[in-house]
Design a protein around this motif. Structure first.
Motif, PDB file in Angstrom:
ATOM      1  N   GLY A  24       0.802  -1.217   0.000  1.00  0.00           N
ATOM      2  CA  GLY A  24       0.000   0.000   0.000  1.00  0.00           C
ATOM      3  C   GLY A  24       0.832   1.262   0.000  1.00  0.00           C
ATOM      4  N   ALA A  25       2.144   1.119   0.037  1.00  0.00           N
ATOM      5  CA  ALA A  25       3.048   2.274   0.090  1.00  0.00           C
ATOM      6  C   ALA A  25       4.395   1.863  -0.479  1.00  0.00           C
ATOM      7  N   GLY A  26       5.278   2.844  -0.609  1.00  0.00           N
ATOM      8  CA  GLY A  26       6.657   2.513  -0.949  1.00  0.00           C
ATOM      9  C   GLY A  26       7.085   2.824  -2.364  1.00  0.00           C
ATOM     10  N   ALA A  27       6.129   3.085  -3.289  1.00  0.00           N
ATOM     11  CA  ALA A  27       6.529   3.371  -4.674  1.00  0.00           C
ATOM     12  C   ALA A  27       7.463   4.571  -4.782  1.00  0.00           C
ATOM     13  N   PRO A  28       7.203   5.682  -4.071  1.00  0.00           N
ATOM     14  CA  PRO A  28       8.128   6.823  -4.160  1.00  0.00           C
ATOM     15  C   PRO A  28       9.514   6.527  -3.595  1.00  0.00           C
ATOM     16  N   ILE A  29       9.600   5.541  -2.686  1.00  0.00           N
ATOM     17  CA  ILE A  29      10.895   5.214  -2.087  1.00  0.00           C
ATOM     18  C   ILE A  29      11.873   4.762  -3.153  1.00  0.00           C
ATOM     19  N   ILE A  30      11.371   4.032  -4.128  1.00  0.00           N
ATOM     20  CA  ILE A  30      12.212   3.569  -5.230  1.00  0.00           C
ATOM     21  C   ILE A  30      12.215   4.583  -6.368  1.00  0.00           C
ATOM     22  N   GLY A  31      11.022   5.087  -6.699  1.00  0.00           N
ATOM     23  CA  GLY A  31      10.893   5.932  -7.875  1.00  0.00           C
ATOM     24  C   GLY A  31      11.506   7.313  -7.746  1.00  0.00           C
ATOM     25  N   VAL A  32      11.242   7.999  -6.631  1.00  0.00           N
ATOM     26  CA  VAL A  32      11.715   9.381  -6.484  1.00  0.00           C
ATOM     27  C   VAL A  32      13.237   9.483  -6.505  1.00  0.00           C
ATOM     28  N   PRO A  33      13.986   8.651  -5.761  1.00  0.00           N
ATOM     29  CA  PRO A  33      15.451   8.761  -5.827  1.00  0.00           C
ATOM     30  C   PRO A  33      16.015   8.535  -7.234  1.00  0.00           C
ATOM     31  N   ILE A  34      15.459   7.554  -7.968  1.00  0.00           N
ATOM     32  CA  ILE A  34      15.935   7.291  -9.334  1.00  0.00           C
ATOM     33  C   ILE A  34      15.631   8.475 -10.245  1.00  0.00           C
TER      34      ILE A  34
END
Length: 247
Positions: A24-34
């Motif tokens: 339900g969470a966590g997509a920005p954790i990978i996407g935003v830094p890249i």
């Protein structure tokens, strides 16, 4: 951006979608830094607002029957929206790495405590007192760096919510922040028409990954889900500390 960069961004978004579908969470954790490596932090944050809003509307609707009492979700969302305005202003005028590093240290302390006392959870009284400040701080982080998970996931994990209610609650929270963030970033001149259109493009890989994550999550126990959340938090905290220390 060359083909290799596009493939890297697409893979990061797909993996973020798997994580989003599972927890339900966590997509920005990978996407935003890249995306920040390929562009810059303000652009990465702006790019993620559209997919963040739409994927959370989808998950919130999917898990709406498990929401339970609305008090937790609405309080978290309202204070998160307020914090997002403050964070968006910070994004426009100052770096947020030191703030993120401090939050990372707090999250690591929480993880260590949970490992030492695995049965601990916040009670109903604590929920009444802490939901508003947790939402506010998470909103500031969302606005300033596009990532509220260090606070929002930590807080909801401490309440030990079942996965369906966890996802329903955090989806409403993320939707409120995304709506406010889009308006705030547009007002500050960061969210342009071009970035809005690119935001819809980034939605594709996320949507492809989410069903995979949902399929995986249905095959694990509550204990396993709780461990996945703690591992996710550890990764987030390590990234925030690293970024803060080398900034």
């Amino acid at each position: 951006m060359d083909m290799a960069d596009m493939l890297l961004a697409g893979m990061a978004l797909f993996l973020g979608g798997i994580l989003k579908g599972a927890t339900g969470a966590g997509a920005p954790i990978i996407g935003v830094p890249i995306l920040a490596m390929l562009f810059n932090v303000p652009t990465a944050v702006a790019l993620f607002t559209i997919p963040n809003l739409l994927t959370n509307i989808s998950q919130g609707w999917q898990f709406r029957a498990h929401l339970g009492r609305m008090g937790l979700a609405t309080t978290l969302a309202l204070w998160g929206a307020l914090g997002t305005v403050v964070g968006s202003v910070l994004l426009a005028v100052a770096p947020a790495t030191l703030l993120m590093a401090g939050v990372g240290a707090v999250v690591l302390s929480y993880i260590a405590f949970r490992l030492l006392r695995p049965e601990w959870q916040l009670g109903a009284d604590a929920e009444k007192r802490l939901t508003a400040p947790a939402g506010l701080v998470a909103g500031v982080l969302q606005g300033a760096g596009g990532i509220s998970a260090p606070v929002s996931i930590t807080y909801l994990n401490a309440l030990r919510l079942e996965r369906p209610r966890f996802i329903a609650t955090i989806s409403i929270f993320f939707c409120a922040m995304s709506l406010v963030q889009i308006i705030a970033l547009a007002g500050l001149g960061i969210m342009t028409v071009q970035l809005t259109l690119l935001g819809f493009v980034t939605l594709g890989p996320l949507l492809l990954g989410m069903p995979v994550g949902n399929w995986l999550a249905k095959r694990v126990s509550r204990e396993a889900f709780d461990k996945v959340i703690l591992v996710l938090l550890a990764g987030i905290a390590g990234k925030l500390l690293f970024d803060g220390l080398i900034a």
